[in-house]
Design a protein around this motif. Structure first.
Motif, PDB file in Angstrom:
ATOM      1  N   LEU A 152      98.076  66.169  -3.533  1.00  0.00           N
ATOM      2  CA  LEU A 152      96.714  65.298  -3.407  1.00  0.00           C
ATOM      3  C   LEU A 152      95.940  66.617  -4.598  1.00  0.00           C
ATOM      4  CD1 LEU A 152      94.747  63.534  -1.747  1.00  0.00           C
ATOM      5  CD2 LEU A 152      94.391  66.419  -0.925  1.00  0.00           C
ATOM      6  N   LEU A 153      96.037  67.822  -4.644  1.00  0.00           N
ATOM      7  CA  LEU A 153      95.284  68.308  -5.634  1.00  0.00           C
ATOM      8  C   LEU A 153      95.746  68.113  -7.033  1.00  0.00           C
ATOM      9  CD1 LEU A 153      95.458  71.496  -4.230  1.00  0.00           C
ATOM     10  CD2 LEU A 153      93.562  70.410  -4.488  1.00  0.00           C
ATOM     11  N   THR A 154      97.472  66.984  -7.492  1.00  0.00           N
ATOM     12  CA  THR A 154      97.616  67.153  -8.433  1.00  0.00           C
ATOM     13  C   THR A 154      97.487  65.363  -9.039  1.00  0.00           C
ATOM     14  OG1 THR A 154      99.685  68.245  -8.454  1.00  0.00           O
ATOM     15  CG2 THR A 154     100.065  66.090  -9.657  1.00  0.00           C
ATOM     16  N   VAL A 155      97.145  64.968  -8.312  1.00  0.00           N
ATOM     17  CA  VAL A 155      96.422  62.829  -8.509  1.00  0.00           C
ATOM     18  C   VAL A 155      95.060  63.386  -8.152  1.00  0.00           C
ATOM     19  CG1 VAL A 155      95.626  61.425  -7.209  1.00  0.00           C
ATOM     20  CG2 VAL A 155      98.455  62.346  -6.314  1.00  0.00           C
ATOM     21  N   ILE A 156      94.490  64.585  -7.728  1.00  0.00           N
ATOM     22  CA  ILE A 156      92.463  64.686  -8.523  1.00  0.00           C
ATOM     23  C   ILE A 156      92.489  65.636  -9.656  1.00  0.00           C
ATOM     24  CG2 ILE A 156      90.843  66.083  -7.509  1.00  0.00           C
ATOM     25  CD1 ILE A 156      92.038  65.775  -4.483  1.00  0.00           C
ATOM     26  N   ASP A 157      93.311  66.733  -9.589  1.00  0.00           N
ATOM     27  CA  ASP A 157      93.292  66.796 -11.124  1.00  0.00           C
ATOM     28  C   ASP A 157      93.763  65.776 -12.238  1.00  0.00           C
ATOM     29  OD1 ASP A 157      93.235  68.766 -13.408  1.00  0.00           O
ATOM     30  OD2 ASP A 157      95.491  69.550 -12.730  1.00  0.00           O
ATOM     31  N   GLN A 158      94.491  64.903 -12.171  1.00  0.00           N
ATOM     32  CA  GLN A 158      95.157  64.065 -13.092  1.00  0.00           C
ATOM     33  C   GLN A 158      93.725  63.036 -13.072  1.00  0.00           C
ATOM     34  OE1 GLN A 158      99.102  62.891 -11.507  1.00  0.00           O
ATOM     35  NE2 GLN A 158      99.245  62.554 -13.454  1.00  0.00           N
ATOM     36  N   ALA A 159      92.924  62.383 -12.025  1.00  0.00           N
ATOM     37  CA  ALA A 159      92.062  61.619 -12.070  1.00  0.00           C
ATOM     38  C   ALA A 159      91.305  62.444 -13.261  1.00  0.00           C
ATOM     39  CB  ALA A 159      91.189  61.151 -10.756  1.00  0.00           C
ATOM     40  N   ASN A 160      90.495  63.698 -12.869  1.00  0.00           N
ATOM     41  CA  ASN A 160      89.633  64.375 -12.826  1.00  0.00           C
ATOM     42  C   ASN A 160      90.078  64.007 -14.945  1.00  0.00           C
ATOM     43  OD1 ASN A 160      88.187  64.776 -10.779  1.00  0.00           O
ATOM     44  ND2 ASN A 160      88.966  67.040 -10.935  1.00  0.00           N
ATOM     45  N   SER A 161      91.646  64.438 -15.500  1.00  0.00           N
ATOM     46  CA  SER A 161      91.590  64.465 -16.190  1.00  0.00           C
ATOM     47  C   SER A 161      91.640  63.058 -17.662  1.00  0.00           C
ATOM     48  CB  SER A 161      93.192  64.974 -16.973  1.00  0.00           C
ATOM     49  OG  SER A 161      93.395  64.641 -18.136  1.00  0.00           O
ATOM     50  N   GLN A 162      92.013  62.305 -16.610  1.00  0.00           N
ATOM     51  CA  GLN A 162      91.071  60.501 -17.055  1.00  0.00           C
ATOM     52  C   GLN A 162      89.885  60.502 -17.606  1.00  0.00           C
ATOM     53  OE1 GLN A 162      94.003  58.853 -13.844  1.00  0.00           O
ATOM     54  NE2 GLN A 162      95.589  58.720 -15.445  1.00  0.00           N
ATOM     55  N   LEU A 163      89.404  60.453 -16.492  1.00  0.00           N
ATOM     56  CA  LEU A 163      87.631  60.788 -16.181  1.00  0.00           C
ATOM     57  C   LEU A 163      86.907  61.671 -17.175  1.00  0.00           C
ATOM     58  CD1 LEU A 163      86.763  61.022 -12.679  1.00  0.00           C
ATOM     59  CD2 LEU A 163      87.058  59.194 -14.076  1.00  0.00           C
ATOM     60  N   SER A 164      87.462  62.515 -17.756  1.00  0.00           N
ATOM     61  CA  SER A 164      87.375  63.482 -18.903  1.00  0.00           C
ATOM     62  C   SER A 164      87.671  62.593 -20.411  1.00  0.00           C
ATOM     63  CB  SER A 164      88.205  64.732 -18.603  1.00  0.00           C
ATOM     64  OG  SER A 164      87.520  65.977 -19.966  1.00  0.00           O
ATOM     65  N   GLY A 165      88.653  62.408 -20.010  1.00  0.00           N
ATOM     66  CA  GLY A 165      89.716  61.266 -21.327  1.00  0.00           C
ATOM     67  C   GLY A 165      88.357  60.210 -21.457  1.00  0.00           C
ATOM     68  N   ILE A 166      87.812  59.521 -20.528  1.00  0.00           N
ATOM     69  CA  ILE A 166      86.867  58.063 -21.166  1.00  0.00           C
ATOM     70  C   ILE A 166      85.532  58.925 -20.711  1.00  0.00           C
ATOM     71  CG2 ILE A 166      85.629  56.627 -19.090  1.00  0.00           C
ATOM     72  CD1 ILE A 166      88.614  56.653 -18.016  1.00  0.00           C
ATOM     73  N   ARG A 167      84.782  60.132 -20.621  1.00  0.00           N
ATOM     74  CA  ARG A 167      83.686  61.110 -20.966  1.00  0.00           C
ATOM     75  C   ARG A 167      83.781  60.698 -22.420  1.00  0.00           C
ATOM     76  NH1 ARG A 167      83.890  63.278 -16.013  1.00  0.00           N
ATOM     77  NH2 ARG A 167      84.769  64.733 -16.638  1.00  0.00           N
ATOM     78  N   GLU A 168      84.660  61.675 -22.431  1.00  0.00           N
ATOM     79  CA  GLU A 168      84.634  62.190 -24.550  1.00  0.00           C
ATOM     80  C   GLU A 168      85.263  61.024 -25.085  1.00  0.00           C
ATOM     81  OE1 GLU A 168      88.001  64.416 -27.286  1.00  0.00           O
ATOM     82  OE2 GLU A 168      88.240  65.136 -24.878  1.00  0.00           O
ATOM     83  N   ILE A 169      85.683  60.041 -24.782  1.00  0.00           N
ATOM     84  CA  ILE A 169      85.567  58.159 -26.018  1.00  0.00           C
ATOM     85  C   ILE A 169      84.352  57.546 -25.609  1.00  0.00           C
ATOM     86  CG2 ILE A 169      86.428  55.895 -25.932  1.00  0.00           C
ATOM     87  CD1 ILE A 169      89.021  57.385 -24.738  1.00  0.00           C
ATOM     88  N   GLU A 170      83.337  57.817 -24.173  1.00  0.00           N
ATOM     89  CA  GLU A 170      81.971  57.203 -24.327  1.00  0.00           C
ATOM     90  C   GLU A 170      81.167  58.687 -25.221  1.00  0.00           C
ATOM     91  OE1 GLU A 170      80.793  54.411 -22.859  1.00  0.00           O
ATOM     92  OE2 GLU A 170      82.923  54.225 -22.996  1.00  0.00           O
ATOM     93  N   GLY A 171      80.999  59.434 -25.254  1.00  0.00           N
ATOM     94  CA  GLY A 171      80.770  60.853 -26.305  1.00  0.00           C
ATOM     95  C   GLY A 171      80.629  59.822 -27.560  1.00  0.00           C
ATOM     96  N   SER A 172      82.267  59.398 -28.162  1.00  0.00           N
ATOM     97  CA  SER A 172      82.042  60.198 -29.408  1.00  0.00           C
ATOM     98  C   SER A 172      81.819  58.456 -29.832  1.00  0.00           C
ATOM     99  CB  SER A 172      83.920  59.264 -29.994  1.00  0.00           C
ATOM    100  OG  SER A 172      84.576  58.838 -29.154  1.00  0.00           O
ATOM    101  N   ARG A 173      82.047  57.751 -29.437  1.00  0.00           N
ATOM    102  CA  ARG A 173      81.604  55.837 -29.113  1.00  0.00           C
ATOM    103  C   ARG A 173      79.901  56.009 -29.104  1.00  0.00           C
ATOM    104  NH1 ARG A 173      83.001  51.324 -24.910  1.00  0.00           N
ATOM    105  NH2 ARG A 173      85.060  52.076 -26.459  1.00  0.00           N
ATOM    106  N   ASN A 174      79.725  57.173 -28.624  1.00  0.00           N
ATOM    107  CA  ASN A 174      77.979  56.540 -28.770  1.00  0.00           C
ATOM    108  C   ASN A 174      77.039  57.571 -30.052  1.00  0.00           C
ATOM    109  OD1 ASN A 174      77.981  55.695 -26.762  1.00  0.00           O
ATOM    110  ND2 ASN A 174      77.330  57.570 -25.031  1.00  0.00           N
ATOM    111  N   HIS A 175      78.322  58.539 -30.535  1.00  0.00           N
ATOM    112  CA  HIS A 175      77.876  58.849 -31.844  1.00  0.00           C
ATOM    113  C   HIS A 175      78.157  58.713 -33.358  1.00  0.00           C
ATOM    114  CE1 HIS A 175      77.521  62.089 -28.699  1.00  0.00           C
ATOM    115  NE2 HIS A 175      76.477  62.588 -29.694  1.00  0.00           N
TER     116      HIS A 175
END
Length: 175
Positions: A152-175
């Protein structure tokens, strides 16, 4: 015979015609040059957009690759931890004790609701075969609960990593 003033008039008229013709050629050349410059500017703009998109795609693919590699790494670590936990729990007498029914029921209901929301075609009802296997003397043992924690903690960590990647992509798209 042509008189002097007629020759002068004809020469003047020829000069004006020749000047008009040269001016027309010059205007045509200017128009063509402006059209070429505009075309070059449009082409340069399109090349800049294409280069920017290619860079973004490359960056997005790199972020996705990093998130995927991170997921693979933490899944391998989790599998190793599971083997260690199973070895330890086999010898632990408390691992066979039952988790209180209200806790086990809440966990099962929440698991079914998560599964139903993730699987649009699922009705959220448990399979009859799995219910009969669970409704033995104990719905959930402490050992089973421990087995669930790390995945369960592994899946949560994976999901957080994917969300972090999405936030990074959105941040780079806005700049």
């Amino acid at each position: 015979m042509l008189r002097g003033w007629q020759i002068t008039g004809l020469a003047l008229l020829a000069g004006i015609a020749l000047g008009g013709y040269v001016q027309g050629l010059r205007w045509s050349a200017d128009v063509a040059e402006r059209g070429q410059k505009a075309s070059d500017e449009i082409s340069a703009g399109q090349q800049a957009v294409i280069a920017g998109q290619a860079f973004q795609f490359q960056r997005f693919n790199e972020i996705a690759r990093q998130a995927n590699q991170y997921g693979i790494n933490i899944r391998a670590q989790s599998d190793e931890k599971q083997r260690v936990y199973r070895t330890i729990i086999k010898c632990e007498p408390a691992s066979r004790r039952c988790v209180p029914d209200d806790v086990a029921s809440r966990l099962l209901d929440y698991t079914n609701s998560l599964r139903a929301s993730a699987m649009h075609t699922a009705t959220g009802k448990s399979d009859a075969a799995s219910v009969s296997a669970i409704t033995t003397a104990c719905r959930l043992t402490y050992a089973q609960a421990v087995y669930w924690i790390d995945p369960l903690l592994t899946v949560i960590d994976q999901a957080n990593s994917q969300l972090s990647g999405i936030r990074e992509i959105e941040g780079s798209r806005n700049h």
